[in-house]
Structure formats: C-alpha cells, structure tokens
Scaffold this motif. Structure first.
Motif, PDB file in Angstrom:
ATOM      1  N   ARG A 167      -3.877  -2.696  -4.422  1.00 55.36           N
ATOM      2  CA  ARG A 167      -4.923  -3.689  -4.710  1.00 55.36           C
ATOM      3  C   ARG A 167      -5.362  -3.628  -6.169  1.00 55.36           C
ATOM      4  O   ARG A 167      -5.681  -4.639  -6.779  1.00 55.36           O
ATOM      5  CB  ARG A 167      -6.130  -3.454  -3.795  1.00 55.36           C
ATOM      6  N   SER A 168      -5.382  -2.427  -6.743  1.00 56.38           N
ATOM      7  CA  SER A 168      -5.879  -2.260  -8.106  1.00 56.38           C
ATOM      8  C   SER A 168      -4.958  -2.882  -9.148  1.00 56.38           C
ATOM      9  O   SER A 168      -5.327  -2.984 -10.326  1.00 56.38           O
ATOM     10  CB  SER A 168      -6.078  -0.769  -8.424  1.00 56.38           C
ATOM     11  N   GLN A 169      -3.777  -3.347  -8.730  1.00 53.24           N
ATOM     12  CA  GLN A 169      -2.867  -3.992  -9.673  1.00 53.24           C
ATOM     13  C   GLN A 169      -3.319  -5.409 -10.013  1.00 53.24           C
ATOM     14  O   GLN A 169      -2.794  -6.018 -10.944  1.00 53.24           O
ATOM     15  CB  GLN A 169      -1.445  -4.013  -9.085  1.00 53.24           C
ATOM     16  N   GLY A 170      -4.269  -5.934  -9.257  1.00 58.74           N
ATOM     17  CA  GLY A 170      -4.829  -7.243  -9.572  1.00 58.74           C
ATOM     18  C   GLY A 170      -3.959  -8.394  -9.093  1.00 58.74           C
ATOM     19  O   GLY A 170      -2.993  -8.222  -8.367  1.00 58.74           O
ATOM     20  N   GLY A 171      -4.340  -9.608  -9.522  1.00 59.21           N
ATOM     21  CA  GLY A 171      -3.601 -10.803  -9.126  1.00 59.21           C
ATOM     22  C   GLY A 171      -3.708 -11.024  -7.624  1.00 59.21           C
ATOM     23  O   GLY A 171      -4.746 -10.776  -6.999  1.00 59.21           O
ATOM     24  N   LYS A 172      -2.628 -11.483  -7.023  1.00 61.00           N
ATOM     25  CA  LYS A 172      -2.600 -11.754  -5.587  1.00 61.00           C
ATOM     26  C   LYS A 172      -2.690 -10.475  -4.754  1.00 61.00           C
ATOM     27  O   LYS A 172      -2.853 -10.543  -3.535  1.00 61.00           O
ATOM     28  CB  LYS A 172      -1.325 -12.510  -5.217  1.00 61.00           C
ATOM     29  N   ARG A 173      -2.590  -9.344  -5.400  1.00 59.67           N
ATOM     30  CA  ARG A 173      -2.591  -8.085  -4.657  1.00 59.67           C
ATOM     31  C   ARG A 173      -3.999  -7.549  -4.405  1.00 59.67           C
ATOM     32  O   ARG A 173      -4.169  -6.505  -3.782  1.00 59.67           O
ATOM     33  CB  ARG A 173      -1.753  -7.044  -5.399  1.00 59.67           C
ATOM     34  N   GLY A 174      -5.003  -8.247  -4.888  1.00 64.18           N
ATOM     35  CA  GLY A 174      -6.370  -7.759  -4.802  1.00 64.18           C
ATOM     36  C   GLY A 174      -6.902  -7.614  -3.385  1.00 64.18           C
ATOM     37  O   GLY A 174      -7.804  -6.813  -3.138  1.00 64.18           O
ATOM     38  N   ASP A 175      -6.376  -8.398  -2.438  1.00 71.98           N
ATOM     39  CA  ASP A 175      -6.847  -8.314  -1.050  1.00 71.98           C
ATOM     40  C   ASP A 175      -5.734  -7.869  -0.109  1.00 71.98           C
ATOM     41  O   ASP A 175      -5.673  -8.258   1.052  1.00 71.98           O
ATOM     42  CB  ASP A 175      -7.423  -9.654  -0.603  1.00 71.98           C
ATOM     43  N   LEU A 176      -4.867  -7.023  -0.610  1.00 69.89           N
ATOM     44  CA  LEU A 176      -3.691  -6.565   0.113  1.00 69.89           C
ATOM     45  C   LEU A 176      -4.064  -5.769   1.363  1.00 69.89           C
ATOM     46  O   LEU A 176      -4.957  -4.933   1.335  1.00 69.89           O
ATOM     47  CB  LEU A 176      -2.874  -5.673  -0.824  1.00 69.89           C
ATOM     48  N   ASP A 177      -3.389  -6.038   2.478  1.00 64.85           N
ATOM     49  CA  ASP A 177      -3.525  -5.221   3.679  1.00 64.85           C
ATOM     50  C   ASP A 177      -2.509  -4.077   3.638  1.00 64.85           C
ATOM     51  O   ASP A 177      -1.542  -4.121   2.870  1.00 64.85           O
ATOM     52  CB  ASP A 177      -3.270  -6.063   4.936  1.00 64.85           C
ATOM     53  N   ILE A 178      -2.706  -3.087   4.500  1.00 63.71           N
ATOM     54  CA  ILE A 178      -1.735  -2.001   4.596  1.00 63.71           C
ATOM     55  C   ILE A 178      -0.434  -2.515   5.226  1.00 63.71           C
ATOM     56  O   ILE A 178       0.657  -2.223   4.750  1.00 63.71           O
ATOM     57  CB  ILE A 178      -2.286  -0.827   5.439  1.00 63.71           C
ATOM     58  N   VAL A 222       8.500  -6.447   8.552  1.00 62.50           N
ATOM     59  CA  VAL A 222       7.244  -5.720   8.398  1.00 62.50           C
ATOM     60  C   VAL A 222       7.218  -5.067   7.018  1.00 62.50           C
ATOM     61  O   VAL A 222       8.153  -4.367   6.631  1.00 62.50           O
ATOM     62  CB  VAL A 222       7.104  -4.649   9.495  1.00 62.50           C
ATOM     63  N   LYS A 223       6.140  -5.308   6.276  1.00 60.81           N
ATOM     64  CA  LYS A 223       5.967  -4.694   4.962  1.00 60.81           C
ATOM     65  C   LYS A 223       4.736  -3.794   4.999  1.00 60.81           C
ATOM     66  O   LYS A 223       3.653  -4.229   5.387  1.00 60.81           O
ATOM     67  CB  LYS A 223       5.785  -5.764   3.884  1.00 60.81           C
ATOM     68  N   VAL A 224       4.937  -2.553   4.601  1.00 59.80           N
ATOM     69  CA  VAL A 224       3.830  -1.590   4.595  1.00 59.80           C
ATOM     70  C   VAL A 224       3.540  -1.181   3.162  1.00 59.80           C
ATOM     71  O   VAL A 224       4.452  -0.827   2.406  1.00 59.80           O
ATOM     72  CB  VAL A 224       4.173  -0.349   5.442  1.00 59.80           C
ATOM     73  N   ASN A 225       2.266  -1.229   2.811  1.00 62.16           N
ATOM     74  CA  ASN A 225       1.807  -0.861   1.470  1.00 62.16           C
ATOM     75  C   ASN A 225       0.969   0.415   1.591  1.00 62.16           C
ATOM     76  O   ASN A 225      -0.263   0.362   1.617  1.00 62.16           O
ATOM     77  CB  ASN A 225       0.969  -2.004   0.879  1.00 62.16           C
ATOM     78  N   PRO A 226       1.609   1.579   1.694  1.00 69.92           N
ATOM     79  CA  PRO A 226       0.893   2.814   2.025  1.00 69.92           C
ATOM     80  C   PRO A 226      -0.116   3.254   0.976  1.00 69.92           C
ATOM     81  O   PRO A 226      -1.040   4.006   1.276  1.00 69.92           O
ATOM     82  CB  PRO A 226       2.015   3.849   2.173  1.00 69.92           C
ATOM     83  N   MET A 227       0.061   2.786  -0.263  1.00 69.61           N
ATOM     84  CA  MET A 227      -0.836   3.219  -1.327  1.00 69.61           C
ATOM     85  C   MET A 227      -1.722   2.089  -1.821  1.00 69.61           C
ATOM     86  O   MET A 227      -2.198   2.090  -2.956  1.00 69.61           O
ATOM     87  CB  MET A 227      -0.007   3.807  -2.477  1.00 69.61           C
ATOM     88  N   ALA A 228      -1.967   1.126  -0.940  1.00 65.94           N
ATOM     89  CA  ALA A 228      -2.758  -0.048  -1.314  1.00 65.94           C
ATOM     90  C   ALA A 228      -4.135   0.331  -1.843  1.00 65.94           C
ATOM     91  O   ALA A 228      -4.681  -0.351  -2.719  1.00 65.94           O
ATOM     92  CB  ALA A 228      -2.906  -0.988  -0.116  1.00 65.94           C
ATOM     93  N   ASN A 229      -4.700   1.421  -1.343  1.00 66.22           N
ATOM     94  CA  ASN A 229      -6.068   1.805  -1.720  1.00 66.22           C
ATOM     95  C   ASN A 229      -6.160   2.620  -3.006  1.00 66.22           C
ATOM     96  O   ASN A 229      -7.247   2.807  -3.535  1.00 66.22           O
ATOM     97  CB  ASN A 229      -6.716   2.621  -0.595  1.00 66.22           C
ATOM     98  N   TRP A 230      -5.042   3.108  -3.495  1.00 71.57           N
ATOM     99  CA  TRP A 230      -5.083   4.004  -4.648  1.00 71.57           C
ATOM    100  C   TRP A 230      -5.178   3.240  -5.966  1.00 71.57           C
ATOM    101  O   TRP A 230      -4.645   2.141  -6.113  1.00 71.57           O
ATOM    102  CB  TRP A 230      -3.830   4.887  -4.663  1.00 71.57           C
ATOM    103  N   SER A 231      -5.816   3.891  -6.940  1.00 73.53           N
ATOM    104  CA  SER A 231      -5.905   3.347  -8.295  1.00 73.53           C
ATOM    105  C   SER A 231      -4.749   3.879  -9.132  1.00 73.53           C
ATOM    106  O   SER A 231      -4.054   4.824  -8.729  1.00 73.53           O
ATOM    107  CB  SER A 231      -7.224   3.769  -8.942  1.00 73.53           C
ATOM    108  N   PHE A 232      -4.563   3.295 -10.310  1.00 78.22           N
ATOM    109  CA  PHE A 232      -3.523   3.784 -11.216  1.00 78.22           C
ATOM    110  C   PHE A 232      -3.789   5.237 -11.590  1.00 78.22           C
ATOM    111  O   PHE A 232      -2.862   6.052 -11.678  1.00 78.22           O
ATOM    112  CB  PHE A 232      -3.473   2.925 -12.477  1.00 78.22           C
ATOM    113  N   GLN A 233      -5.066   5.582 -11.783  1.00 76.13           N
ATOM    114  CA  GLN A 233      -5.421   6.945 -12.168  1.00 76.13           C
ATOM    115  C   GLN A 233      -5.036   7.947 -11.081  1.00 76.13           C
ATOM    116  O   GLN A 233      -4.552   9.049 -11.374  1.00 76.13           O
ATOM    117  CB  GLN A 233      -6.926   7.027 -12.462  1.00 76.13           C
ATOM    118  N   GLN A 234      -5.236   7.576  -9.823  1.00 76.80           N
ATOM    119  CA  GLN A 234      -4.860   8.461  -8.724  1.00 76.80           C
ATOM    120  C   GLN A 234      -3.339   8.651  -8.664  1.00 76.80           C
ATOM    121  O   GLN A 234      -2.845   9.755  -8.446  1.00 76.80           O
ATOM    122  CB  GLN A 234      -5.354   7.883  -7.388  1.00 76.80           C
TER     123      GLN A 234
END
Length: 313
Positions: free
Chosen positions: A187-198, A207-219
């Motif tokens: 989500r932290s990548q911005g654009g259309k990814r801001g409201d990304l689900d897992i 099926v697409k899984v975004n396991p690190m959707a909640n993490w920031s670039f710093q993490q």
C-alpha cells in the motif's frame, strides 16, 4: 438453500470464479487460462479472510498461503519486497520439501544491474526454481524490435505491455499450472496500490496474494539489511522501484516509491496487475484496427490497378 447445499452448488461449478469487485467470469477451455479457476472464495469469505490476514505479519500470511493455496508461485521482477518475500519463504521452508517457484518476466529491457542481481539471487537461494519468460519468439531486444519496431513503449504502450509482460505472464500461468501467485505490492507504494487487500482474485480466477501489503519501504529495507538479502544496486543510486530501463528513473526526496516509473505520464501499472479483460478489449480493438488498415490498403491497390488500366487503354 442451506449452507451445505450452497457449498455443494459451488463445488459443482468448476469453471466458475469470483473476483474481488463482485464480478464473476468463465475461462474458455481453449484459452490460456482455461485451467486456472480451481481455488474458490465466495465474496463474504474473501472479505472475511482479508480482515483476518490484515492483522498478521508477512511470515504468518506466507504460512497460511503454504497451507491453503495449491499451485502457488511467486512472480517477481526482483524488487526489494519480492526479495524479502523470497528470503522469508526460504526460512519458513528450511528443511522441508515445499518450495515456491519463482516466475521472472524478462521483458528484454531490464537494467544490467537487475540481470546481475538475478545471478546473485540464484547463488544465495540455490534450492529455488526460477522460470524465466520472455516475449513470445524473442531472445533479445533486437528480436523484439525486428518484429514490433523500435520504442514500442512510446508508440503503443498498451501493445508493449501486452507483448512484453501480459502475454508472457499468462503463458507462464498456463504452462506451470499456476493457481495462485505471491506479489511484492504494498500500500505504501502509492497510486492504485493505496487500498490493496491481502488477497485478490482477478477476472480469470487467479488468486493474487500481497503478503507485505502492510509494510513500509523502511520496514522492507530494514529486513534486507538485517538478513543480508541481496538487492539491486540501483537502490543505492536513488531508485526505489526498478522496471525497464526506458521507463524507470530515480526519485526525489518525498516522492512516492513508484514516482520514478513512467515519469511524466498518468501510468502507474505495467499491465500484469490490470484486469485481463482490459487486454481482451485492447486486443479486439487492435484486431479491428488491423482489419481496417488492411481494407484501406486493399482499396488503394484496387484504385491503383484501375488507374493503370485506364492509362493503358
């Protein structure tokens, strides 16, 4: 209809799949995605899973994926997030036979630093199988340009995305019998990814899984540093998201991570994360355009022949 009856009804419809936005679709037996829809989530179930997984750390989400999803692969362009996912999986799977194969779409226009990184990753994670897919019938950029002309990404970016990324991805999913994929989107990548689900389900049932959707670039970067994960040397030169060399540039302080992708345009995605139906529509439009151009050329030839005949008479 009881819950049991409803469950039996869904299981009796093997070609049916549900997408995240509530649409449903069918894959034709002759299409490249005909074997995909084998994992099913009703809309309420998908919503429930996303609510539960949203509270978990990436490693826990990955463990759930390993237990729950058959035909699981990881798609990667060897970006920072995908590399962290790969490292986490290597630790979770250590000592087991379960390995998640990687799919790398080589567009033929990657930076040399990216290709060097691929070699380093293969050395550090030797037990991971890597499948490389290129544009159909092409081994080099020269091959691609011979068929499609130079700088297709400028003259027809939708066609470029389809030929260099979308078609190779669909070919990989079909040949490798992929049912679910891990992505590196956050989500932290911005654009259309801001409201990304897992978890997402695309319009072909993948099926697409975004396991690190909640993490920031710093993490992500902190994990890379702590666990000595190999990464693209371009990150040390101001790049945070790396794609093709012709559409990637460094970013300025304070800009979104993906601000360096397709700079100066409204484009935010490369095609593989857009709806597949969009590309079906695009290909249909392209086909109609080709037919129209062929008709115009045929009429022009007829007129030329008629003029030549009139002159000879």
């Amino acid at each position: 209809m009881t819950m049991t009856q409803a469950s039996e009804y869904v299981s009796e419809r093997p070609e049916r799949s549900f997408s995240q936005d509530g649409e449903s679709g069918y894959a034709s037996p002759g299409s490249s995605t005909g074997g995909l829809p084998e994992i099913y989530f009703s809309r309420p179930h998908l919503k429930y899973l996303n609510e539960q997984l949203a509270n978990l750390e990436p490693q826990e989400i990955l463990r759930w994926c390993l237990i729950s999803l058959p035909g699981l692969h990881q798609t990667t362009a060897f970006g920072l997030t995908g590399l962290v996912t790969l490292d986490m999986l290597s630790k979770i799977n250590a000592g087991t036979k379960r390995q998640i194969d990687l799919i790398f779409l080589d567009t033929l226009y990657h930076f040399k630093e990216t290709l060097e990184l691929v070699d380093r990753v293969k050395k550090q994670y030797p037990s991971t199988n890597l499948h490389v897919y290129k544009p159909l019938g092409c081994e080099t950029a020269a091959d691609f340009e011979k068929t499609n002309g130079e700088k297709l990404w400028e003259t027809n970016d939708n066609l470029y995305d389809y030929l260099a990324k979308v078609e190779p991805a669909q070919r990989a999913y079909s040949e490798l019998r992929v049912k679910a994929v891990l992505t590196g989107r956050r989500r932290s990548q911005g654009g259309k990814r801001g409201d990304l689900d897992i978890i997402e389900v695309d319009d072909a049932g993948l099926v697409k899984v975004n396991p690190m959707a909640n993490w920031s670039f710093q993490q992500v970067k902190a994990y890379v540093d702590e666990h000595n994960v190999p990464y693209n040397s371009l990150l040390d030169q101001g790049y945070k998201s790396v794609g093709d060399w012709h559409s990637t540039s460094p970013i300025k302080e304070g800009e979104d991570e993906r601000a360096g992708r397709w700079k100066g345009t409204n484009k935010t995605e490369c095609g593989i994360h857009n709806k597949r139906s969009k590309y079906a529509q695009f290909l249909r439009a392209q086909e109609l355009k080709d037919k129209e151009e062929a008709l115009v050329e045929a009429l022009r030839n007829v007129e030329t022949q008629q003029s030549a005949s009139a002159v000879s008479v």
